[in-house]
Design an enzyme around this catalytic site. Structure first.
Site, PDB file in Angstrom:
ATOM      1  N   GLY A  25       0.847  -1.199   0.000  1.00 44.45           N
ATOM      2  CA  GLY A  25       0.000   0.000   0.000  1.00 44.45           C
ATOM      3  C   GLY A  25       0.877   1.242   0.000  1.00 44.45           C
ATOM      4  N   ASP A 166       0.534   1.412   8.344  1.00 38.80           N
ATOM      5  CA  ASP A 166       0.086   0.531   9.434  1.00 38.80           C
ATOM      6  C   ASP A 166       0.981   0.537  10.680  1.00 38.80           C
ATOM      7  OD1 ASP A 166      -1.877  -0.120   7.685  1.00 38.80           O
ATOM      8  OD2 ASP A 166      -1.051  -2.075   7.115  1.00 38.80           O
ATOM      9  N   HIS A 298      -9.641   4.941   2.517  1.00 35.40           N
ATOM     10  CA  HIS A 298      -8.364   5.321   1.908  1.00 35.40           C
ATOM     11  C   HIS A 298      -7.985   6.786   2.083  1.00 35.40           C
ATOM     12  CE1 HIS A 298      -8.945   1.358   0.250  1.00 35.40           C
ATOM     13  NE2 HIS A 298      -7.647   1.349  -0.025  1.00 35.40           N
ATOM     14  N   GLU A 617      15.546  33.060  12.733  1.00 31.90           N
ATOM     15  CA  GLU A 617      15.374  34.473  13.126  1.00 31.90           C
ATOM     16  C   GLU A 617      16.608  35.097  13.774  1.00 31.90           C
ATOM     17  OE1 GLU A 617      12.162  34.545  15.974  1.00 31.90           O
ATOM     18  OE2 GLU A 617      13.001  32.928  17.172  1.00 31.90           O
TER      19      GLU A 617
HETATM   20  N1  LIG Z   1       5.848 -13.950   1.724  1.00 34.89           N
HETATM   21  C1  LIG Z   1       6.119 -13.233   0.637  1.00 34.89           C
HETATM   22  N2  LIG Z   1       6.971 -13.690  -0.279  1.00 34.89           N
HETATM   23  C2  LIG Z   1       7.256 -12.976  -1.379  1.00 34.89           C
HETATM   24  N3  LIG Z   1       6.727 -11.773  -1.622  1.00 34.89           N
HETATM   25  C3  LIG Z   1       5.896 -11.256  -0.749  1.00 34.89           C
HETATM   26  C4  LIG Z   1       5.538 -11.944   0.441  1.00 34.89           C
HETATM   27  N4  LIG Z   1       4.673 -11.187   1.119  1.00 34.89           N
HETATM   28  C5  LIG Z   1       4.492 -10.078   0.393  1.00 34.89           C
HETATM   29  N5  LIG Z   1       5.231 -10.101  -0.718  1.00 34.89           N
HETATM   30  C6  LIG Z   1       5.287  -9.088  -1.779  1.00 34.89           C
HETATM   31  O1  LIG Z   1       5.142  -7.780  -1.234  1.00 34.89           O
HETATM   32  C7  LIG Z   1       3.985  -7.153  -1.813  1.00 34.89           C
HETATM   33  C8  LIG Z   1       3.382  -6.202  -0.832  1.00 34.89           C
HETATM   34  O2  LIG Z   1       2.956  -6.879   0.322  1.00 34.89           O
HETATM   35  P1  LIG Z   1       1.613  -6.441   1.091  1.00 34.89           P
HETATM   36  O3  LIG Z   1       0.521  -6.369   0.104  1.00 34.89           O
HETATM   37  O4  LIG Z   1       1.465  -7.320   2.249  1.00 34.89           O
HETATM   38  O5  LIG Z   1       1.887  -4.948   1.526  1.00 34.89           O
HETATM   39  P2  LIG Z   1       2.906  -4.374   2.593  1.00 34.89           P
HETATM   40  O6  LIG Z   1       4.267  -4.290   2.023  1.00 34.89           O
HETATM   41  O7  LIG Z   1       2.774  -5.073   3.868  1.00 34.89           O
HETATM   42  O8  LIG Z   1       2.398  -2.872   2.703  1.00 34.89           O
HETATM   43  P3  LIG Z   1       1.065  -2.367   3.392  1.00 34.89           P
HETATM   44  O9  LIG Z   1       0.697  -3.316   4.450  1.00 34.89           O
HETATM   45  O10 LIG Z   1       1.428  -1.032   3.893  1.00 34.89           O
HETATM   46  O11 LIG Z   1       0.037  -2.296   2.322  1.00 34.89           O
HETATM   47  C9  LIG Z   1       3.104  -8.328  -2.201  1.00 34.89           C
HETATM   48  O12 LIG Z   1       2.153  -7.958  -3.161  1.00 34.89           O
HETATM   49  C10 LIG Z   1       4.110  -9.297  -2.735  1.00 34.89           C
HETATM   50  O13 LIG Z   1       4.522  -8.945  -4.020  1.00 34.89           O
HETATM   51  O1  LIG Z   2      -5.546  -0.404  -0.653  1.00 34.26           O
HETATM   52  P1  LIG Z   2      -6.014  -1.793  -0.412  1.00 34.26           P
HETATM   53  O2  LIG Z   2      -5.322  -2.759  -1.297  1.00 34.26           O
HETATM   54  O3  LIG Z   2      -7.482  -1.872  -0.432  1.00 34.26           O
HETATM   55  O4  LIG Z   2      -5.544  -2.216   1.049  1.00 34.26           O
HETATM   56  C1  LIG Z   2      -6.025  -1.697   2.216  1.00 34.26           C
HETATM   57  C2  LIG Z   2      -5.039  -2.067   3.285  1.00 34.26           C
HETATM   58  O5  LIG Z   2      -3.833  -1.395   3.041  1.00 34.26           O
HETATM   59  C3  LIG Z   2      -3.446  -0.640   4.158  1.00 34.26           C
HETATM   60  O6  LIG Z   2      -3.930   0.682   3.983  1.00 34.26           O
HETATM   61  C4  LIG Z   2      -1.967  -0.604   4.289  1.00 34.26           C
HETATM   62  O7  LIG Z   2      -1.501  -1.869   4.546  1.00 34.26           O
HETATM   63  C5  LIG Z   2      -4.158  -1.324   5.323  1.00 34.26           C
HETATM   64  O8  LIG Z   2      -4.271  -0.505   6.440  1.00 34.26           O
HETATM   65  C6  LIG Z   2      -5.453  -1.729   4.682  1.00 34.26           C
HETATM   66  O9  LIG Z   2      -5.965  -2.869   5.313  1.00 34.26           O
HETATM   67 MG   LIG Z   3       1.424  -4.782   5.560  1.00 32.82          MG
END
Ligand SMILES: Nc1ncnc2c1ncn2[C@@H]1O[C@H](COP(=O)(O)OP(=O)(O)OP(=O)(O)O)[C@@H](O)[C@H]1O
Ligand SMILES: O=P(O)(O)OC[C@H]1O[C@](O)(CO)[C@@H](O)[C@@H]1O
Ligand SMILES: [Mg+2]
EC number: 2.7.1.11
Length: 756
Positions: A25, A166, A298, A617
């Site tokens: 995200g 998060d 969002h 300042e």
């Molecule tokens: N276990 C994993 N192995 C390989 N790639 C991963 C794994 N977990 C996540 N990723 C990669 O990282 C990307 C982003 O992960 P995720 O959607 O969990 O968001 P995030 O980095 O935790 O950020 P946020 O939680 O802020 O949205 C995934 O779409 C995937 O491409």
């Molecule tokens: O933008 P998306 O893919 O709907 O995901 C929402 C999720 O992404 C975040 O904004 C960031 O991980 C979470 O807080 C929320 O659960």
């Molecule tokens: Mg995350």
């Protein structure tokens, strides 16, 4: 996979190709991180690349991996989201995707990757790191590359930057974006407050955070919500009754509105989801409250980054590049974290493991462990929240002989968070059986009016302070005068009203926009000030950019400390920062004008970023803000124009920032606990303890109390009214590096600032 047999492009020894990507995200501040990585990479003599659209770009390769020039990231600090795109990429979760990604990286000759993302992205990065040798081996065995060609790529140099709203990665206090998101949430709740109050309604507000309750908890702390649901610490088995009792108690005390914050991952102790609608039905059904649900969605990821996230992303981006350059094949891959006020490198693998263990603890319903694993700060905020939200728990009351009459006084100029700290201290006092007493209008108010009918010394009731969490300024009035101006009056007032705590024991809670209090690296109000300043500068920058060839010289507050100017400089990408510590001199101005001339000469009309010089300042007696602007205009040879601007007291901010609010609550409660530790002690015992008169603050990676005597004797520069060692001084050169400004020569520098 096609057998391409490509050899990666050759690079001179020591020169690296460093790529940066954003993933998961989006979060406010990601673009700032990309800017910092790109510019620090180029400034270090290496080549910078950006991988577009997260892991998707790494898997697709080709044009998705682009070389970046210095000017490509101009103005990115003040942009929201991520300008290189992000994605949730399924194919990277498969080995085949990661193999393709490895090929693409080697194809471009990229030998280091900085990944800015959340827990998922960094888990992916860690997995990629672990697998890398076998991926390279496979690329050789399947004939994609020759063995010799992959030799320089045997070791994957990968660095994590935690970017997510998060704040769910273990090991760091804050992720890039979490405070901006908290700002959006608090703004929304503050707005909702007004309508809730008007209708005497209850609102159930759902906030993001996935399985992490940080946003929910901090929103609760900074808005003074009535109840908060977190995934890590679900409420008791009979939570329905517990919540209704607390809400009802607050209503009985006279509160007209109810705010309940529900984390999107909230559940009960059996892991059954607690939805906002379920909470709404309870409040409406059991208590008969007119209740509405608001899901913020969002919006929480929207808008531009607050000052803290701009600073964090910038400092961490710089640190990531340094970590790449320091790395050897033996160095474990790092993740760049912040602990209290310190940027630190930690093991990526361990941070990922620890993060996963929180989810595992929740899964096995071991909530104590989950809270512990979220870190001491999280737990402390929870304690602060729960001890200040409800005022009549028998078990929290102290025995009568330990109850104190605690005076609270505001001194100096107003600073965002003063009211929140007072509110927290008041609520804490009431929970423990102490009497909180406001000493109105600073020391002169106390001394002159303590015997008046409307005395300057008045007890604070729960309802008086209830809505102070979000209030700017000072509700009990503040004044710059010191007690030494009327010792007798002040002491008579305190004796007359039997105040136990204020002088001895006394805790000073630093609250000043200037952040120049010795004994702490952070004063409440300084974050609010920075936010006000960057909003102001963003507007000015836009004007400067629209007029094209224009430089603004903006004057900042800060007394004789250049902290505000420097951090604002980092946060807006200032061309230069003039501080009292360095002073201003002619050669410096001349060199900066030369630098500006070069910059404008390169600009072919596409330069959309306005240029700002920040001048504290008191940076110089002679070179005032207006004079500097005039010199620049005069010396520009008609190639560019210049203006000056003075935001003045706008910098004291309106509504305090969430960071100032939550830290005010934390400091307020901690200060009370410290004062409480003297309850029941003799006068001599108290007087002989150096910590009976102390200042609470953040130093490096810790929150601590420092004895005033030591701080005054050893740490204070009395002439300039600032700490002798200012922790942020090294950051000045980072502002210069990232703006491309030649550092002023030390030998030319004469600090000629005005006395404070
Ligand atoms: N276990 C994993 N192995 C390989 N790639 C991963 C794994 N977990 C996540 N990723 C990669 O990282 C990307 C982003 O992960 P995720 O959607 O969990 O968001 P995030 O980095 O935790 O950020 P946020 O939680 O802020 O949205 C995934 O779409 C995937 O491409
Ligand atoms: O933008 P998306 O893919 O709907 O995901 C929402 C999720 O992404 C975040 O904004 C960031 O991980 C979470 O807080 C929320 O659960
Ligand atoms: Mg995350």
């Amino acid at each position: 996979m096609a057998q391409v047999n490509l050899a990666p492009p050759a690079m001179p020894a020591g020169k690296k190709r460093i790529a940066v990507m954003t993933s998961g995200g989006d979060s406010q501040g990601m673009s700032g991180a990309v800017r910092a990585v790109v510019r620090q990479t180029i400034a270090s003599g290496c080549d910078a690349f950006a991988v577009y659209e997260g892991y998707e770009g790494l898997v697709q390769g080709g044009d998705m991996i682009k070389q970046m020039r210095w000017e490509d990231v101009r103005g990115w600090l003040s942009e929201g989201g991520t300008l290189i795109g992000t994605a949730r990429c399924m194919s990277f979760k498969e080995r085949a995707g990661r193999l393709q990604a490895a090929k693409n990286m080697i194809d471009k000759g990229i030998d280091a990757l900085v990944v800015c993302g959340g827990d998922g992205s960094l888990t992916g990065a860690d997995r990629f790191r672990g697998e890398w040798p076998s991926l390279v081996e496979e690329l050789v065995s399947n004939g994609t590359f020759k063995k010799e060609a992959v030799e320089p790529f045997r070791h994957l140099n990968i660095v994590g930057l935690v970017g997510s709203i998060d704040n769910d990665l273990a090991g760091t206090d804050a992720t890039i974006g979490c405070y901006s998101s908290l700002q959006r949430i608090c703004q929304a709740v503050d707005y909702i407050d007004a309508t809730a109050f008007s209708h005497q309604r209850a609102f159930v507000v759902e906030v993001m955070g996935r399985h992490c309750g940080w946003l929910a908890l901090m929103a609760g702390v900074s808005t003074g919500a009535d109840f908060v649901f977190l995934p890590e610490n679900p409420p008791s088995e009979n939570w329905e009754t517990e919540m209704c009792e607390i809400v009802q108690r607050h209503r009985k005390l006279g509160k007209r509105k109810t705010i309940v914050i529900v984390a999107e991952g909230a559940h009960d102790r059996q892991l059954n989801a607690i939805s906002p609608n379920k909470v709404k039905d309870l409040l409406a059904g059991k208590l008969g409250l007119d209740t509405r649900v608001t899901t913020l969605g969002h919006v929480q990821r929207g808008g531009t980054a607050v000052a803290y996230d701009r600073m964090l992303s910038t400092l961490q981006g710089v640190e990531a590049v340094k970590a790449v350059l320091d790395s050897t094949p033996e160095t474990p891959s790092p993740v760049i974290c912040i602990v209290e006020n310190k940027i630190v490198r930690k093991s990526l693998m361990e941070a990922v493991k620890l993060t996963q263990s929180v989810a595992e603890a929740i899964e096995r319903k071991d909530f104590k462990a989950a809270m512990k694993l979220r870190g001491a700060e999280f737990d402390e905020y929870w304690t602060a929240y729960s001890t200040t939200v409800s005022t009549d728990k028998e078990e929290l009351l102290l025995p009568k002989e330990k109850r104190m009459r605690v005076g609270i006084i505001h001194v100096g100029a107003p600073a965002g968070g003063m009211n929140a700290a007072t509110r927290a201290a008041t609520a804490y006092c009431l929970t423990r059986g102490h009497t909180p007493i406001a000493l109105h209008n600073g020391f002169p108010g106390l001394a002159r009016h303590y015997k008046d009918e409307e005395s300057s010394v008045r007890e604070i009731k729960w309802l008086d302070a209830e809505n102070w969490a979000s209030k700017g300024g000072s509700e009990i009035g503040t004044n710059r005068a010191t007690p030494s101006e009327d010792y007798d009056g002040v002491s008579d007032a305190l004796t007359h009203h039997k105040i136990d705590a204020l002088f001895i024991p006394i805790v000073v809670l630093p609250a000043t926009v200037s952040n120049n209090v010795p004994g702490t690296e952070y004063s409440i109000g300084s974050d609010t000030c920075l936010n006000a300043l960057i909003d102001y500068c963003d507007a000015i920058k836009q004007s400067a950019a629209a007029s094209r060839r224009r430089v603004f010289v903006v004057e900042t507050q800060g007394g004789a400390s250049g902290y505000i100017a420097t951090i604002a400089g980092l946060s807006i990408g200032a061309v230069a920062v003039y501080t009292p510590e360095e002073g201003i001199h002619l050669k410096m101005i001349a060199s900066d004008i030369e630098h500006l001339k070069e910059q404008f000469a390169k600009d072919k009309g596409q330069n959309r970023s306005g240029k700002i010089i920040l001048r504290n300042e008191k940076a110089s007696k002679t070179y005032t803000t207006e004079i500097i602007a005039n010199i620049i205009r005069e010396e520009s040879g008609g190639k560019f124009d210049s203006r000056f601007a003075v935001p003045g007291h706008v910098q004291q901010g309106g509504i305090p920032s969430p960071m100032d609010r939550v830290r005010a609550v934390r400091f307020g409660v901690k200060s009370m606990q410290h004062i409480e530790s003297f309850a029941g002690k003799s006068k001599d015992e108290i007087a002989n303890d150096p910590l009976s008169c102390s200042v609470i603050g953040i130093t490096g990676a810790q929150v601590q109390f420092s004895a005033m005597e030591k701080v005054e004797k050893e740490e204070t520069d009395w002439k300039d009214r600032r700490p002798k060692n200012e922790f942020w001084m090294d950051l000045v050169s980072i502002v210069d590096t990232l703006s491309g400004r030649p550092r002023p020569k030390k030998e030319d520098s004469i600090a000629a600032g005005l006395p404070a």
